[in-house]
Design an enzyme around this catalytic site. Structure first.
Site, PDB file in Angstrom:
ATOM      1  CD  GLN A 135      22.101  13.886 -44.103  1.00 55.65           C
ATOM      2  OE1 GLN A 135      23.084  14.567 -43.879  1.00 55.65           O
ATOM      3  NE2 GLN A 135      21.116  13.762 -43.221  1.00 55.65           N
ATOM      4  CG  ASN A 136      21.654   6.877 -43.542  1.00 56.62           C
ATOM      5  OD1 ASN A 136      22.338   7.799 -43.110  1.00 56.62           O
ATOM      6  ND2 ASN A 136      20.621   6.379 -42.892  1.00 56.62           N
ATOM      7  CG  HIS A 153      25.567  12.208 -48.565  1.00 52.31           C
ATOM      8  ND1 HIS A 153      25.549  12.421 -47.205  1.00 52.31           N
ATOM      9  CD2 HIS A 153      25.475  13.448 -49.129  1.00 52.31           C
ATOM     10  CE1 HIS A 153      25.453  13.726 -46.948  1.00 52.31           C
ATOM     11  NE2 HIS A 153      25.389  14.357 -48.099  1.00 52.31           N
ATOM     12  CB  CYS A 180      35.394  -0.127 -65.480  1.00 53.51           C
ATOM     13  SG  CYS A 180      33.740   0.371 -66.014  1.00 53.51           S
ATOM     14  CB  CYS A 183      35.312   1.575 -70.025  1.00 54.17           C
ATOM     15  SG  CYS A 183      36.130   1.994 -68.458  1.00 54.17           S
ATOM     16  CB  THR A 221      20.376  13.865 -39.919  1.00 54.74           C
ATOM     17  OG1 THR A 221      21.450  14.653 -40.452  1.00 54.74           O
ATOM     18  CG2 THR A 221      19.083  14.656 -39.961  1.00 54.74           C
TER      19      THR A 221
HETATM   20  P1  OAD Z   1      25.731  11.896 -37.846  1.00 54.68           P
HETATM   21  O1  OAD Z   1      26.541  10.754 -37.361  1.00 54.68           O
HETATM   22  O2  OAD Z   1      26.399  13.212 -38.015  1.00 54.68           O
HETATM   23  O3  OAD Z   1      24.500  12.121 -36.834  1.00 54.68           O
HETATM   24  C1  OAD Z   1      23.746  11.038 -36.395  1.00 54.68           C
HETATM   25  C2  OAD Z   1      22.582  11.570 -35.575  1.00 54.68           C
HETATM   26  O4  OAD Z   1      21.787  10.462 -35.223  1.00 54.68           O
HETATM   27  C3  OAD Z   1      22.991  12.269 -34.278  1.00 54.68           C
HETATM   28  O5  OAD Z   1      22.252  13.475 -34.148  1.00 54.68           O
HETATM   29  C4  OAD Z   1      22.575  11.276 -33.193  1.00 54.68           C
HETATM   30  O6  OAD Z   1      22.099  11.909 -32.030  1.00 54.68           O
HETATM   31  C5  OAD Z   1      21.428  10.551 -33.857  1.00 54.68           C
HETATM   32  N1  OAD Z   1      21.232   9.171 -33.380  1.00 54.68           N
HETATM   33  C6  OAD Z   1      22.145   8.280 -32.938  1.00 54.68           C
HETATM   34  N2  OAD Z   1      21.579   7.136 -32.605  1.00 54.68           N
HETATM   35  C7  OAD Z   1      20.242   7.292 -32.818  1.00 54.68           C
HETATM   36  C8  OAD Z   1      19.105   6.449 -32.649  1.00 54.68           C
HETATM   37  N3  OAD Z   1      19.206   5.203 -32.195  1.00 54.68           N
HETATM   38  N4  OAD Z   1      17.890   6.954 -32.956  1.00 54.68           N
HETATM   39  C9  OAD Z   1      17.755   8.216 -33.416  1.00 54.68           C
HETATM   40  N5  OAD Z   1      18.783   9.052 -33.605  1.00 54.68           N
HETATM   41  C10 OAD Z   1      20.020   8.597 -33.316  1.00 54.68           C
HETATM   42  O7  OAD Z   1      25.024  11.403 -39.187  1.00 54.68           O
HETATM   43  P2  OAD Z   1      24.457  12.265 -40.403  1.00 54.68           P
HETATM   44  O8  OAD Z   1      23.787  13.486 -39.920  1.00 54.68           O
HETATM   45  O9  OAD Z   1      23.703  11.323 -41.248  1.00 54.68           O
HETATM   46  O10 OAD Z   1      28.515  11.825 -45.283  1.00 54.68           O
HETATM   47  O11 OAD Z   1      25.802  12.662 -41.124  1.00 54.68           O
HETATM   48  C11 OAD Z   1      25.732  13.388 -42.319  1.00 54.68           C
HETATM   49  C12 OAD Z   1      26.852  12.972 -43.228  1.00 54.68           C
HETATM   50  O12 OAD Z   1      28.105  13.123 -42.560  1.00 54.68           O
HETATM   51  C13 OAD Z   1      26.829  11.522 -43.637  1.00 54.68           C
HETATM   52  O13 OAD Z   1      25.964  11.264 -44.700  1.00 54.68           O
HETATM   53  C14 OAD Z   1      28.249  11.242 -43.998  1.00 54.68           C
HETATM   54  C15 OAD Z   1      28.949  11.989 -42.905  1.00 54.68           C
HETATM   55  O14 OAD Z   1      30.215  12.442 -43.209  1.00 54.68           O
HETATM   56  C16 OAD Z   1      29.116  11.069 -46.221  1.00 54.68           C
HETATM   57  O15 OAD Z   1      29.475   9.938 -46.021  1.00 54.68           O
HETATM   58  C17 OAD Z   1      29.285  11.762 -47.509  1.00 54.68           C
END
Ligand code: OAD
Length: 278
Positions: A135-136, A153, A180, A183, A221
């Protein structure tokens, strides 16, 4: 490192911030040594979904955490990460992503990224396979050596033209005055990122890979954003064992068969080591 076999009554950590010591563990469902795999006795296919937690120790902020210090606690995503926000105030949206791009260019992959690149390489050498979906929007998996990364994403280091739809590598700040490269249209470039209200990329490919997997592992995540948060339920419906690797229990933690809790830079290399031995 803590290993939790899924049982809601045995999960005292749910909802709490954890400080966990790393220690060796074998989680029954976390390494692909499952009945499903035994029955297939063929090549192994591991599906890994990563989120912001895998890049947290590289200095890139996460979006949500239980302490309320994530990016979306400080900034309003509705003003920065929607197509409507970009149409209303492109300058503010571009400035937000310019800052994140500069931050990313100064960051380095951490041992969790490096371990996942090793997993891909060594599974391939044995005739097995890794599907790595992230998702990163950063490129730290690639910089650590991962060859096949599915960016559901989008990617921060690309700009996409809303007029001709071409995507271009983009390392500099992005302004409303940029044209761009394909274009020549001025003012149509945007970060090549999936915003709220838009469809993630590669969903068919992801669905196919989930059906075919022998193990599903979600790393770092929060399980708060769909459709990625629903992959664990989908995997379970296909009979795939599931494992969560996270600092603390995700919102959808109860759907996983097993979990390993602790910092990604410690847990992921240990998990990869164990998985390659299994
Ligand atoms: P989140 O920021 O929602 O969640 C991050 C997760 O990583 C949490 O559960 C933390 O507990 C965990 N975490 C933090 N530090 C950590 C570490 N050192 N080791 C292991 N785990 C750790 O991130 P995502 O779930 O990726 O969308 O968020 C999903 C989407 O929401 C993203 O892709 C983004 C955001 O809005 C877009 O940008 C489109």
């Amino acid at each position: 490192m803590v290993n939790r076999h899924l049982d809601p009554h045995l999960n005292p950590w749910r909802g709490h911030a954890l400080r966990i010591e790393a220690r060796p563990t074998v989680a029954r469902h976390c390494h692909g040594a499952s009945e499903r795999l035994g029955k297939r006795a063929m090549s192994r296919h591991i599906f890994v979904l990563t989120g912001a937690g895998v890049s947290a120790e590289s200095g890139l902020g996460t979006f949500r955490d239980k302490a309320g210090e994530g990016i979306w606690a400080k900034f309003d995503p509705m003003k920065l990460a929607t197509p409507q926000a970009f149409a209303r105030d492109p300058q503010t949206v571009l400035a937000f992503y310019d800052a994140r791009r500069r931050n990313l260019l100064a960051a380095r992959p951490n041992p969790a990224h490096v371990a996942l690149a090793r997993l891909e390489r060594e599974l391939a050498a044995k005739g097995d396979r890794l599907t790595l979906v992230t998702q990163n929007i950063d490129d730290l998996h690639e910089r650590a050596g991962s060859k096949e990364v599915v960016h559901m994403h989008g990617e921060l280091l690309k700009a996409r033209c809303q007029s001709c739809e071409a995507a271009h590598a983009w390392l500099n700040d992005l302004t409303v005055g940029d044209a761009c490269p394909r274009c020549d249209r001025v003012g149509a470039l945007r970060p090549d990122i999936v915003w709220f209200g838009e469809f993630p990329h590669h969903l068919h490919e992801i669905d196919r890979a989930l059906r075919d997997a022998d193990l599903f592992v979600a790393i770092g995540t929060s399980g708060a954003v769909y459709p990625a948060a629903g992959f664990v339920a989908e995997a379970r419906a296909f009979g795939v064992p599931t494992c969560e690797i996270n600092l603390e229990a995700a919102d959808n933690a109860l759907l996983f068969d097993d979990a390993l809790y602790g910092p990604a830079t410690e847990i992921v290399p240990a998990w990869v080591e164990e998985t390659l031995r299994t």
